[in-house]
Structure formats: structure tokens, C-alpha cells
Design an enzyme around this catalytic site. Structure first.
Site, PDB file in Angstrom:
ATOM      1  CE1 TYR A  56      -4.081  -1.982   0.411  1.00  0.00           C
ATOM      2  CE2 TYR A  56      -4.412   0.274  -0.345  1.00  0.00           C
ATOM      3  CZ  TYR A  56      -4.867  -1.018  -0.191  1.00  0.00           C
ATOM      4  OH  TYR A  56      -6.101  -1.349  -0.669  1.00  0.00           O
TER       5      TYR A  56
ATOM      6  NE  ARG B 225      -4.000   0.423  -5.396  1.00  0.00           N
ATOM      7  CZ  ARG B 225      -5.230   0.059  -5.055  1.00  0.00           C
ATOM      8  NH1 ARG B 225      -5.448  -0.482  -3.864  1.00  0.00           N
ATOM      9  NH2 ARG B 225      -6.219   0.215  -5.891  1.00  0.00           N
TER      10      ARG B 225
ATOM     11  CG  HIS C  91     -14.970  -0.141  -4.369  1.00  0.00           C
ATOM     12  ND1 HIS C  91     -14.428  -0.774  -5.472  1.00  0.00           N
ATOM     13  CD2 HIS C  91     -16.207  -0.667  -4.222  1.00  0.00           C
ATOM     14  CE1 HIS C  91     -15.317  -1.636  -5.968  1.00  0.00           C
ATOM     15  NE2 HIS C  91     -16.405  -1.581  -5.231  1.00  0.00           N
TER      16      HIS C  91
ATOM     17  CB  CYS D 119      -6.939   3.095  14.800  1.00  0.00           C
ATOM     18  SG  CYS D 119      -6.474   1.916  16.091  1.00  0.00           S
TER      19      CYS D 119
ATOM     20  CB  SER E 107     -15.426  -4.663 -17.305  1.00  0.00           C
ATOM     21  OG  SER E 107     -14.776  -4.832 -16.073  1.00  0.00           O
TER      22      SER E 107
ATOM     23  CB  ALA F 270     -12.700   7.305 -19.800  1.00  0.00           C
TER      24      ALA F 270
HETATM   25 ZN   LIG Z   1      -5.686   3.416  17.631  1.00  0.00          ZN
END
Ligand SMILES: [Zn+2]
Length: 248
Positions: free
Chosen positions: A68, A71, A120, A128, A191, A233
Site C-alpha cells: 500500500y 500504491r 469502495h 485504527c 466492465s 474515457a
Molecule cells: Zn488506535
């Protein structure tokens, strides 16, 4: 991309109001963000099942953050493209009521979309799971490689929906209502394979609305769409914005 298709798309948007957009990964690929279904970029090095599921996160959050962290860096440096900008412009001009997106990259928000439903979740915050602390992106990035909760020390979880997690209830309720109220659902760059988001066009159809689908490649709902445009797009949305009168 055929001129006639753009004109038909513009007529649909003009005649069938309100129009709501539903966007997927295809809107962000032009910003250099790879779709996890196409094994390019960082997705070529990581198995989604090992880094993008809630079970993987609970079992080994350090490993998931290794992915992550990379990312986040990629997403933070990406810029909105013509498609994001055209949708924000169409909203300002009154042609698009809202944007529902599967993307977590914040690019619609950064392009100026106001009525935005991120079904999402997004990288905007991490939370946390113990004490409920919510930490904004910049702070999370400063805490990398492994962001521990500033309050209690547990490893934070990005507020994106991982595989195996339920969608945020309020966002999906709002998306469902918008889809049902849309006279036209403009699907872009999806899709339509990931449920429950893939079910939103069915809400539109069931309520008597129409579908227009702009996507590279076929979708399971092409046969039920008033119009399909097999094109990128960015170029399609820019051409749509230019084909519509100034104000909706
Ligand atoms: Zn915490």
C-alpha cells in the site's frame, strides 16, 4: 470513436435528465493508474489475494502496507485526466447530477466533482480498527513504511474497501438511490463485473431509466444499454462535453 456515437450520447444526456455517472478503473488508467485486473505496474508484482483482502491485512498488516505504501505514492503523484475534468465540468454545467465511483484514487475530487460517492472508499484517510482514530493521507504517508496509530499504536488500515469487506453502508445506499433516480446512468470505464456496484445499472433499468456505456471492451449489460461506445474515457467525455449546450 465515431462522431455519430458522440452525438447520440449527447442527445441521450440532454434528453434523459437527471444523468448520473458511474465510473470504474478505466477512467483512471489514462492517469497512469493500472487496473488490478490487468497485470501491469505494481499489480504485476503483487497478488491481489495476498495484499488486497481483509484477511491478508488482519494476518500480516506489515506486508500489506509494503504494497500500500508503494500504491499510495503512485496514487498521490497521479493527476486527473481529461475524463475526470470533463465529468466535473459537466456537473458544473448542470448535465451530470453526481458521480458514483469504484475508484479510490481521489482523482474525481481533485478534478472538482462535488456530488461524489466513493463506494469502495478512498485513500483520503486510514483508520485504527482498535480505537477508531482517523488519520488523513499526508499524515499516513509521513508514518510510512508502517503507519502505527498515533493514539494507541496499532497498525492503521487504509479506508479503502478490501476484498472480503462489506461496502460502506451509507455510500452504497446513496449510490443505489442515485442510480434509481437517474433517467440516464452513464457508465464509464467499468466492465461491470464487480458486485454490488455492477448491480447499480439494474436499479436504473428497473426504475425505467436508460443506460449508456463507455468502455473499452464488452460488458454484461451491453445488450440492455441504449448506447455503447467502445472507446477511451478521456476522449469520449471531452467530446461529449463539447457536443452539449453550455447549460443543462
Ligand atoms: Zn488506535
Amino acid at each position: 470513436m465515431v462522431r455519430m456515437e458522440i452525438e447520440r450520447l449527447a442527445s441521450l444526456v440532454a434528453e434523459r435528465q437527471p444523468c448520473v455517472a458511474l465510473t470504474g478503473a478505466g477512467v483512471s488508467t489514462e492517469s497512469g493508474i493500472p487496473d488490478f485486473r490487468s497485470p501491469t505496474g505494481i499489480w504485476a508484482q503483487y497478488d491481489p489475494l495476498e495484499v488486497a483482502t481483509i484477511d491478508a491485512f488482519l494476518a500480516d498488516p506489515v506486508k500489506v502496507w509494503e504494497f500500500y505504501g508503494r500504491r499510495l505514492e503512485l496514487l498521490r503523484t497521479a493527476e486527473p485526466n481529461e475524463g475526470h475534468r470533463a465529468l466535473a465540468e459537466l456537473e458544473r454545467r448542470g448535465w451530470v447530477r453526481a458521480v458514483i465511483t469504484q475508484n479510490i484514487d481521489l482523482l474525481h475530487a481533485r478534478a472538482g466533482s462535488q456530488e461524489l460517492v466513493e463506494v469502495h472508499g478512498s485513500i483520503r484517510t486510514s483508520s485504527c480498527l482498535d480505537c477508531g482514530a482517523v488519520v488523513p493521507l499526508d499524515e499516513v504517508v509521513a508514518l510510512l513504511p508502517v503507519p502505527f496509530c498515533p493514539s494507541c499504536g496499532r497498525i492503521l488500515k487504509p479506508d479503502v474497501v478490501m476484498f472480503g469487506e462489506l461496502l460502506p453502508e451509507r455510500a452504497i445506499a446513496r449510490a443505489t438511490r442515485l442510480a434509481a433516480e437517474a433517467a440516464l446512468l452513464l457508465v464509464v470505464g467499468s466492465s461491470l463485473e464487480v458486485y454490488p456496484v455492477a448491480g447499480l445499472p439494474l436499479e436504473t433499468l428497473a426504475a425505467g431509466g436508460s443506460l449508456a456505456i463507455v468502455n473499452r471492451g464488452a460488458t454484461p449489460l451491453d445488450a440492455r444499454a441504449a448506447l455503447t461506445v467502445d472507446a477511451g474515457a478521456g476522449e469520449t467525455l471531452r467530446a461529449l462535453a463539447e457536443a452539449l449546450p453550455e447549460c443543462g
